[in-house]
Write an enzyme that holds these catalytic residues in place. Structure first.
Site, PDB file in Angstrom:
ATOM      1  N   GLU A 128     -17.604 -36.403  12.926  1.00 16.08           N
ATOM      2  CA  GLU A 128     -18.270 -36.183  11.839  1.00 16.08           C
ATOM      3  C   GLU A 128     -17.425 -35.491  10.649  1.00 16.08           C
ATOM      4  OE1 GLU A 128     -21.996 -34.708  13.129  1.00 16.08           O
ATOM      5  OE2 GLU A 128     -23.125 -35.415  11.549  1.00 16.08           O
ATOM      6  N   GLU A 157     -38.158   3.626   6.432  1.00 18.44           N
ATOM      7  CA  GLU A 157     -39.239   3.786   5.375  1.00 18.44           C
ATOM      8  C   GLU A 157     -38.969   4.431   4.069  1.00 18.44           C
ATOM      9  OE1 GLU A 157     -42.789   5.048   7.484  1.00 18.44           O
ATOM     10  OE2 GLU A 157     -42.968   3.101   8.199  1.00 18.44           O
TER      11      GLU A 157
END
Lengths: 91, 508
Positions: free
Chosen positions: B71, B314
């Site tokens: 390919e 947080e």
């Protein structure tokens, strides 16, 4: 008149290879007389050439000269088509 | 006995691939001297797997390898692989890596006239394998062969010949093939039906808007392997990494060594502190005091000279450092002294698999004695429930094996309690669970804390009130005249009633 340079790659002396060689030799002898150079390369003996020409399928006929450069894959079973692809009519 | 002996089949020898994690799930690698088909959808990582199989072979085992490409051009592959950290050019010069370039050549037109076969390809592969003494071969991809040669019946036969030849030469090979869907027909061209004894599937599934990569060994003829899908990730500079969950052993070297939680009163509640290689989950609503507990946990480690690692998901770095200062803890000084490392980031910047690897890398490199994750529940957003569960299992088991004490926080969705996904997934994996709860009393919000579970130790069963000031957390007396705190539904009970109960039990 241009001289034809042809290379036929085969893989071993299989019936298919033999058939392609025979057909090609016959066509060249009839159509080109002595205006051609034909090299037959068995990739089992010379795999580095197959590598160089990036060949994966055989039999493969490579027309190197005159242009356009062309590759014909298969056992060359169709003689008329072969003549056409090799541009022998213009030779 | 005799019967058993003769019944026992000779197991297939394996060849370690060197692909991280893969050799664990495959019980030692790919079947040696055989072909394995790698199938997956476009973009699932087939070519990377094939390339890495060769690259790790050279890098780790000194196995020369041949790469057959149908390919991409060798140049493209060299470039792509360079981004994963390997230098193919260098290996080519050393004669360790050899390309068989079967990619489409644009220079000349090819016409088909009669019958043909792939004898030349076979001759080239054999030649290449002999030339460098290859132990590994990768063929990428078989679909490209079918796309180029129309006679698929012939191609099937020819590829079977290629596979047989490789087997006869004793090389271990992988071939890639594309499939159109993640679940369903194995490959477009149904190659698996005739070529491979061994099939591996790479998947790249969209789950709740997140991509999740998995690898599955569908079959290894005559050889054992782990069943099911295993998550994997592709990291630039490293390549493909399989994350093996079941490779985790549940052997915990339980330590009796106690370390401080950073809060003397909490240590007392826990029966003398946390165990050194344990995982503690602190669960509570937003603002309940989880980050404070993390801060004290870290300060408690730094004081006796331990190294601490904090992942904060947080809050921003500034916010976190400012809060710590407010409780009398100077993160900045700790970091510049090299005892603390704080990693602040949005969980969303990476997949859970990547986070796991990042955390592992940092832990391995920094070698902390304590790790805190604030909060673990923020990670729920990043992946599907299943991916999150796997992440938590891998993370906890990894930390336990490092003889590190880990503190994870979990934010509950409601103010007064309730459970979250994190709690459901992690509670059985943790050694201790501490709950922080808001308690509404006479129109006032108070804070309560309880040690719900403490594996292998006595602990205080009371729900105690705690307060927060400039020096941190102060744990006080138990809530005596209130029930239903954990259920999130506090009810006041008359003191006299409690006393009566107490008396009743004391009498008996």
């Amino acid at each position: 008149m241009d001289r034809y340079i042809l290379k036929l790659f085969i893989t071993g002396q299989t019936p298919r290879s033999q058939y392609a060689i025979r057909t090609l030799r016959q066509v060249c002898a009839e159509e080109l007389l002595d205006r051609y150079e034909l090299v037959i390369i068995d990739v089992i003996e010379q795999p580095q050439l197959a590598e160089e020409y990036k060949i994966i399928a055989t039999p493969l006929l490579v027309k190197e000269w005159p242009p356009p450069a062309r590759r014909i894959l298969g056992d060359l079973s169709d003689r008329e088509k072969l003549l056409m692809l090799l541009d022998f009519f213009n030779a | 006995m005799m019967v058993i002996k003769t019944m026992r089949k000779k197991t297939v020898e394996k060849l370690e691939t060197g692909i991280p994690g893969f050799d664990l799930v495959s019980y030692g690698g790919l079947p040696k001297g055989r072909n394995t088909l790698i199938c997956g959808t476009a973009g699932s990582g087939k070519t990377i797997f094939a390339t890495q199989f060769l690259a790790e072979g050279i890098d780790q085992y000194d196995h020369p390898g041949v790469f057959v490409t149908f390919e991409e051009s060798p140049d493209d592959i060299r470039k792509n692989i360079a981004s994963l950290g390997w230098n193919i050019n260098h290996w080519e010069e050393e004669g360790k890596w050899l390309f068989v370039d079967a990619s489409p050549q644009v220079a000349e037109d090819t016409f088909v006239l009669g019958e043909y076969d792939l004898g030349a390809l076979l001759a080239r592969i054999e030649y290449a394998v002999r030339k460098i003494g290859a132990r590994r071969v990768a063929i990428d991809s078989l679909d490209a062969v079918f796309a180029r040669f129309s006679k698929s019946a012939i191609m099937r036969r020819e590829l079977l010949r290629v596979a047989r030849t490789l087997k006869n030469m004793g090389v271990t090979s992988v071939m890639t093939a594309e499939r159109s869907e993640e679940y369903g027909v194995l490959t477009h061209s149904r190659i698996e039906e005739f070529v491979a004894d061994n099939v591996i599937i790479l998947r790249n599934v969209l789950e709740g808007e997140k991509r999740r990569r998995t690898i599955e060994i569908l079959k290894f003829r005559g050889a054992p392997h782990q069943k099911g899908e295993h998550p994997y990730t592709i990291i630039s500079g490293e390549g493909l990494i399989v994350i093996s969950l079941s490779a985790i052993e549940l052997k915990q070297r339980s330590s009796n060594l106690r370390v401080t939680s950073g809060n003397p009163q909490l240590d007392t509640m826990c029966g003398g502190g946390f165990f050194r290689d344990s995982i503690i989950l602190v669960s509570g609503a937003t603002g309940a005091g989880k980050t404070l507990m993390v801060t004290e946990f870290i300060a408690g480690g730094i004081r006796p000279g331990e190294k601490c690692l904090l992942f904060a998901f947080e809050e921003s770095r500034e916010q976190l450092f400012r809060n710590a200062t407010g409780w009398g803890v100077d993160f900045e000084a700790m970091e510049s002294a090299g005892n603390l490392k704080v990693i602040c980031n949005y969980p969303e910047i990476a997949s859970l698999e990547d986070w796991l690897l990042t955390i592992k890398d940092v832990v391995t490199e920094f070698k902390p004695n304590r790790v805190a994750v604030d909060s673990l529940s923020a990670m729920e957003r990043v992946g599907s429930n299943r991916a999150f569960r796997e992440f938590v299992i891998s993370l906890t088991s990894f930390i336990k094996h490092q003889e590190i004490v880990g503190l994870f926080t979990n934010t509950t969705p409601t103010l007064t309690g309730g459970t979250s996904v994190t709690e459901a997934h992690i509670s059985t994996l943790t050694d201790s669970i501490i709950l922080l709860r808001y308690v509404e009393m006479y129109g006032e919000m108070r804070r309560g804390l309880t040690v719900l579970k403490m594996r292998g130790s006595q602990h205080d069963k009371d729900i105690r009130e705690f307060t927060i000031d400039g020096e941190g957390m102060h744990i006080g007396k138990p809530f005596r005249n209130i029930v239903g705190i954990l259920a999130g539904n506090p009810q006041h009970v008359e003191s006299t009633e409690i006393d009566r109960f107490k008396d009743m039990f004391e009498q008996t």
